[in-house]
Structures are given as structure tokens and as C-alpha cells.
Enzyme design. Structure first.
Site, PDB file in Angstrom:
ATOM      1  N   GLN A  28       0.851  -1.197   0.000  1.00 46.40           N
ATOM      2  CA  GLN A  28       0.000   0.000   0.000  1.00 46.40           C
ATOM      3  C   GLN A  28       0.884   1.244   0.000  1.00 46.40           C
ATOM      4  O   GLN A  28       0.950   2.003   0.964  1.00 46.40           O
ATOM      5  CB  GLN A  28      -0.949  -0.028   1.206  1.00 46.40           C
ATOM      6  CG  GLN A  28      -1.931   1.128   1.303  1.00 46.40           C
ATOM      7  CD  GLN A  28      -2.975   1.156   0.201  1.00 46.40           C
ATOM      8  OE1 GLN A  28      -2.915   0.401  -0.753  1.00 46.40           O
ATOM      9  NE2 GLN A  28      -3.938   2.045   0.330  1.00 46.40           N
ATOM     10  N   HIS A  59      -2.366  -3.953   0.444  1.00 39.09           N
ATOM     11  CA  HIS A  59      -2.347  -4.342  -0.968  1.00 39.09           C
ATOM     12  C   HIS A  59      -2.801  -3.098  -1.720  1.00 39.09           C
ATOM     13  O   HIS A  59      -3.898  -2.603  -1.487  1.00 39.09           O
ATOM     14  CB  HIS A  59      -3.304  -5.509  -1.205  1.00 39.09           C
ATOM     15  CG  HIS A  59      -3.148  -6.146  -2.567  1.00 39.09           C
ATOM     16  ND1 HIS A  59      -3.892  -7.231  -2.971  1.00 39.09           N
ATOM     17  CD2 HIS A  59      -2.333  -5.839  -3.621  1.00 39.09           C
ATOM     18  CE1 HIS A  59      -3.537  -7.578  -4.195  1.00 39.09           C
ATOM     19  NE2 HIS A  59      -2.603  -6.732  -4.611  1.00 39.09           N
ATOM     20  N   LEU A  60      -1.942  -2.585  -2.597  1.00 45.42           N
ATOM     21  CA  LEU A  60      -2.164  -1.266  -3.177  1.00 45.42           C
ATOM     22  C   LEU A  60      -3.561  -1.107  -3.769  1.00 45.42           C
ATOM     23  O   LEU A  60      -3.972  -1.891  -4.632  1.00 45.42           O
ATOM     24  CB  LEU A  60      -1.116  -0.968  -4.245  1.00 45.42           C
ATOM     25  CG  LEU A  60      -1.261   0.404  -4.919  1.00 45.42           C
ATOM     26  CD1 LEU A  60      -1.159   1.533  -3.914  1.00 45.42           C
ATOM     27  CD2 LEU A  60      -0.229   0.569  -6.018  1.00 45.42           C
ATOM     28  N   HIS A  61      -4.261  -0.080  -3.314  1.00 45.89           N
ATOM     29  CA  HIS A  61      -5.580   0.223  -3.851  1.00 45.89           C
ATOM     30  C   HIS A  61      -5.917   1.683  -3.609  1.00 45.89           C
ATOM     31  O   HIS A  61      -5.462   2.302  -2.649  1.00 45.89           O
ATOM     32  CB  HIS A  61      -6.654  -0.671  -3.213  1.00 45.89           C
ATOM     33  CG  HIS A  61      -6.824  -0.446  -1.728  1.00 45.89           C
ATOM     34  ND1 HIS A  61      -5.910  -0.897  -0.793  1.00 45.89           N
ATOM     35  CD2 HIS A  61      -7.803   0.184  -1.019  1.00 45.89           C
ATOM     36  CE1 HIS A  61      -6.315  -0.563   0.424  1.00 45.89           C
ATOM     37  NE2 HIS A  61      -7.465   0.098   0.317  1.00 45.89           N
ATOM     38  N   PHE A  62      -6.694   2.229  -4.516  1.00 42.09           N
ATOM     39  CA  PHE A  62      -7.286   3.554  -4.376  1.00 42.09           C
ATOM     40  C   PHE A  62      -8.789   3.368  -4.234  1.00 42.09           C
ATOM     41  O   PHE A  62      -9.382   2.514  -4.891  1.00 42.09           O
ATOM     42  CB  PHE A  62      -6.998   4.416  -5.607  1.00 42.09           C
ATOM     43  CG  PHE A  62      -5.539   4.709  -5.836  1.00 42.09           C
ATOM     44  CD1 PHE A  62      -4.969   5.881  -5.365  1.00 42.09           C
ATOM     45  CD2 PHE A  62      -4.739   3.804  -6.530  1.00 42.09           C
ATOM     46  CE1 PHE A  62      -3.618   6.151  -5.581  1.00 42.09           C
ATOM     47  CE2 PHE A  62      -3.390   4.064  -6.753  1.00 42.09           C
ATOM     48  CZ  PHE A  62      -2.832   5.235  -6.272  1.00 42.09           C
TER      49      PHE A  62
END
Length: 478
Positions: free
Chosen positions: A257, A294-297
Site C-alpha cells: 500500500q 495491498h495497493l488500492h485507491f
């Protein structure tokens, strides 16, 4: 009576769209529906190559198709229309319960936040806008959400800043709890903890990818084979507002993230493709109330201006000594009222004034790429220095707000007063931007501009610390 934010035609489902409307760019999508070949399988199984997902592709050309217009105007514009300088942004008059004064029940908030006697400003529909909402409503009808967010009451908080309050008790009882340390921004990806590969494919709306060949218009395929690690748009099963989705770049690459220039560019392109000023994106780092590593927008629709969008801006303090060359420290000292710009395309950099959380404001010139490089690099520097931070993306990707978030640190040190702790609201990007999601009915009933301000100011760093963080993030980049 609580304020009702009237829905605009931009949030109708695909089967409600009029395909015969002259010049409607969505005619080709009428009746279109994404196909998930293996909806009950986990997203991680996409790696096998046997599944098909809907695919939205967009032109990869940089910049804007036309000159952008700031969605809700500037403070200076509002001041010329009756606002008093220094008194905060002008918003509609409301009574003590948040109902609009001097309007009928049929009046709606117009694009600039005013009520215009039955006249509504409706943004032009985009392909992504219609596709996203049609697919989102499909998942709602399938019962994939943990609660009905449309039943959550929302009102405009009386006061000059126009904070929006929502009572969403489901966010307290049904939202997934955080599984990570709050004192460390960069943490290793842990495949054993929840990540978006574990979600079922039926929670995916579509893949969002730049076109592999040169195109001038976006395209939609109801079913397509994913590439090695596709970027996906999911529903948020614990939504804050209508159309709440998650953009997950390169989902199978196990990205932490953390924002980088290339992943931020994808988020800006997502906002640009939606082309709807009611649609904003947000990012929460770990330590700033990001709950999944966990990378998210995040993104959703809110048919009203955020307080942060309406707040006045001011030039950066010249004493911070940022930049070099013609627009460097000497020039800034000679022109203390001049906004900082970077490069030939002119990313504008200022800070919010008269707002409870100290914030940097970036506004694109002609290039989304340059905006992404500047803000993404600033985020990387904050991460390296272990500074928790949030992003808020507005104006169809043209404007980005970056703010260090000190709330968790102050909470750990016992510096948050009991009345704030009792609300159980940990302000992340949406709350700090001005959409206060309250988890208890009593807090919703009693919310005021003063109580919202009181809550948010504990997320802000001190003026001295803000100067240090700004210098750390931007030194040598302007």
C-alpha cells in the site's frame, strides 16, 4: 429535516440510459453487460489464464482533451459572489438540522454547491461513468454488499465550510478490521493476510487498462483474457457512498500500500476517464488508516462539494527554501504571493489555508504524467521517512491534495481527548476531505461544524512539522 443529495442522471444504470439521445457517446454501450466466466473463483486464479473478465481500455495519450474547469470554483471566485474573505467558503444556507433554506424539496445542489430553483447542472456522461455504475448496481442487486449504503442518512452540516455528515453504523460493525501496525508506513506484503487476490471474481467490475494500440476513444469488451497482472476495479463490499469502488493496480504483483508515480498515474487516468466532478479518489497509507496492505485507491460519488475543495489556498512559505532556478527561493521571496510551479507544463503547488488539516494542493497544467511524477515522488519520500499520509483526487484528476496524517500517532501518545475517541472515528482521506462518516446515531444527530473541525484538527501536524514534511517531500522537485 436532513438534507437529501439529489441523484443526477449520471448515476443511472446502463439499462436506464437513453441510447437514442442525439450525440450520446454511450449508445454503443446500451444493453452492454460485462461477462465473468468464473465468478466464484478467487482473483488469484486469473494467473491460470482460463478466466475472462470485462475490459475497459482508454487512450494512453497524456494531458486533457479540453481545458479543465475546476469543479466547484475557487475561494476567490466565491468571494466575488458574496463570500467574505477570511470567513471560509460560501455554501447554501441551511437550518439547524441541515435542510436547505429558501428552497423547495425538489431543488438539488448544483455543481457549485448552490441551489438554483429546480435547475440542476448535470455533467456529461462518459463511457466509464455509465459502465462503472451499471456494473455496480448489478452487484448491489446480487446482494454482494454487507449493507445498503443508500439507506444511510446524509446531511449538510450547517456552517461556512459545508461539511457533509453520514450515519453509517455498518462501517463500525461490518467493516474488515486492520491487520497491520499503525506506526510503520512501509510493511512487507503478507499473502497470508487479506489481499485483493483472495476476493472472488464476482466482486470485480472490469479490468482498467491503457490501450495496447493507438486509439482516440475508450473501448469496452464484455469479456477478454487478462494480461499477466491486470489492473482491476472492484466493488467495496463495505461502501461509504453510492458507486464506492476500489482501483487495484497490477493486482497479481503483490504491491504494498504505497504510491509510486506510475500507480498514481493510473489513478489520475481513472478519474479523467470517469469525467465526472462528483467522482473522487482517495488513498490511505498504512499509519493513516489504510487497513489493507495491498495497493488500492478508493473512489465514489458524492453530489456536493467537499469542504477541502472549497477551502482557500495560499502560496507555500518562501522560508522553506524549495526549488532552484528562476522559480526557486530567491524568486519566491521576491514574489511571496506567487504560487509555485514545476516544469514547462506548470504543475501548480500551494497549501490549504483556513482548514483544520494542513495540506499540500497540486493542480495539473497540461500533463497528468508530470502531476503523477511530482506527487508520486513526494509520496515515496514520505514513505521513506515513515510519514503516514493520505491523498484526495478531485476535478477529474486535475487536482490532488496530499496531507500528512498525525491522528494515529497522537492517539498512541494519549493526546486525543476522550470526546473525540468516543466517536470511534479515525479520520482518513474521506473524513479529512470533508465527508464525515459517523458510526453512531447520537454523533450524527449532534454533529456541528465546530465538532467536525475539532475532530479533524487532531489529524493535522503542527505548522513547524508541516514545513519540515513539505521540504522533505518537495525539495529539489520544484
Amino acid at each position: 429535516m436532513p438534507l437529501t443529495l439529489t441523484r443526477t442522471p449520471t448515476i443511472y444504470s446502463l439499462n436506464q440510459l437513453d441510447a437514442d439521445e442525439p450525440g450520446c457517446p454511450l449508445a454503443a454501450l446500451a444493453g452492454a453487460k460485462g461477462v465473468l466466466s468464473t465468478p466464484e473463483k478467487a482473483v488469484r486464479e486469473l494467473a491460470g489464464g482460463a478466466s475472462l473478465l470485462p475490459l475497459y481500455t482508454f487512450p494512453s495519450a497524456d494531458g486533457f482533451a479540453s481545458k479543465k474547469v475546476r469543479s466547484f470554483g475557487s475561494f476567490q471566485d466565491l468571494a466575488g459572489a458574496g463570500a467574505s474573505p477570511g470567513a471560509g467558503p460560501a455554501v447554501p444556507d441551511v437550518d439547524e438540522e441541515g435542510a436547505l433554506l429558501g428552497t423547495s424539496d425538489d431543488d438539488a445542489l448544483s455543481l457549485d454547491g448552490s441551489s438554483d430553483s429546480g435547475t440542476q447542472v448535470v455533467p456529461q456522461r462518459s463511457v466509464l461513468d455509465a459502465l462503472l455504475l451499471g456494473e455496480w448496481e448489478d452487484r448491489a442487486e446480487a446482494g454482494l454488499f454487507r449493507y445498503d449504503v443508500t439507506a444511510c442518512p446524509t446531511k449538510l452540516v450547517p456552517g461556512s465550510y459545508g461539511f457533509i455528515a453520514q450515519c453509517n453504523e455498518g462501517r463500525l460493525s461490518k467493516k474488515r478490521p486492520t491487520e497491520f501496525r499503525i506506526d510503520q508506513v512501509a510493511q512487507s506484503f503478507d499473502d497470508g493476510k487479506f489481499n485483493f487476490k483472495k476476493a472472488l471474481q464476482k466482486e470485480v467490475l472490469f479490468m482498467f487498462e491503457p490501450a495496447a494500440r493507438r486509439i482516440t476513444k475508450p473501448a469496452f469488451q464484455p469479456a477478454a483474457a487478462p494480461r499477466t497482472s491486470p489492473s482491476l476495479v472492484y466493488i467495496n463490499v463495505s461502501p461509504i457512498e453510492y458507486g464506492h469502488v476500489l482501483l487495484v493496480p497490477r493486482v497479481l504483483d503483490d504491491l504494498q500500500q504505497l504510491v509510486t508515480p506510475d500507480t498514481l498515474l493510473l489513478a489520475l487516468q481513472f478519474a479523467r476517464e470517469a469525467d465526472n466532478p462528483y467522482f473522487r479518489l482517495a488513498f490511505n497509507s498504512l499509519g493513516a488508516y489504510g487497513t489493507i496492505n495491498h495497493l488500492h485507491f478508493q473512489a465514489y460519488y458524492l453530489a456536493a462539494p467537499y469542504a477541502m475543495e472549497r477551502a482557500p489556498t495560499a502560496p507555500l512559505d518562501p522560508s522553506w527554501g524549495l526549488g532552484t532556478g528562476a522559480d526557486g527561493p530567491a524568486a519566491a521571496s521576491a514574489n511571496p504571493g506567487k504560487a509555485r510551479r514545476r516544469g514547462s507544463t506548470g504543475v501548480r503547488v500551494e497549501q490549504l489555508a483556513e482548514y483544520p488539516v494542513r495540506t499540500l494542493v497540486f493542480e495539473a497544467g497540461d500533463s497528468l504524467q508530470e502531476l503523477a511524477e511530482l506527487v508520486g515522488t513526494a509520496c515515496q519520500r514520505l514513505t521513506a521517512a515513515n510519514v503516514p499520509h493520505n491523498l484526495f483526487i478531485a476535478d477529474c484528476g486535475a487536482r490532488v491534495f496530499l496531507f500528512p496524517n498525525c491522528f494515529a500517532e497522537k492517539k498512541a501518545r494519549g493526546l486525543i481527548p476522550e470526546d473525540v475517541l468516543e466517536t470511534q472515528v479515525d479520520p482518513a482521506a474521506w473524513e479529512i476531505a470533508g465527508h464525515i462518516v459517523l458510526k453512531r446515531q447520537e454523533d450524527y444527530d449532534s454533529v456541528t461544524q465546530a465538532s467536525a473541525w475539532h475532530l479533524l484538527e487532531y489529524a493535522s501536524c503542527s505548522e513547524q512539522r508541516f514545513g519540515e514534511v513539505t521540504r522533505l517531500a518537495l525539495e529539489g522537485l520544484l
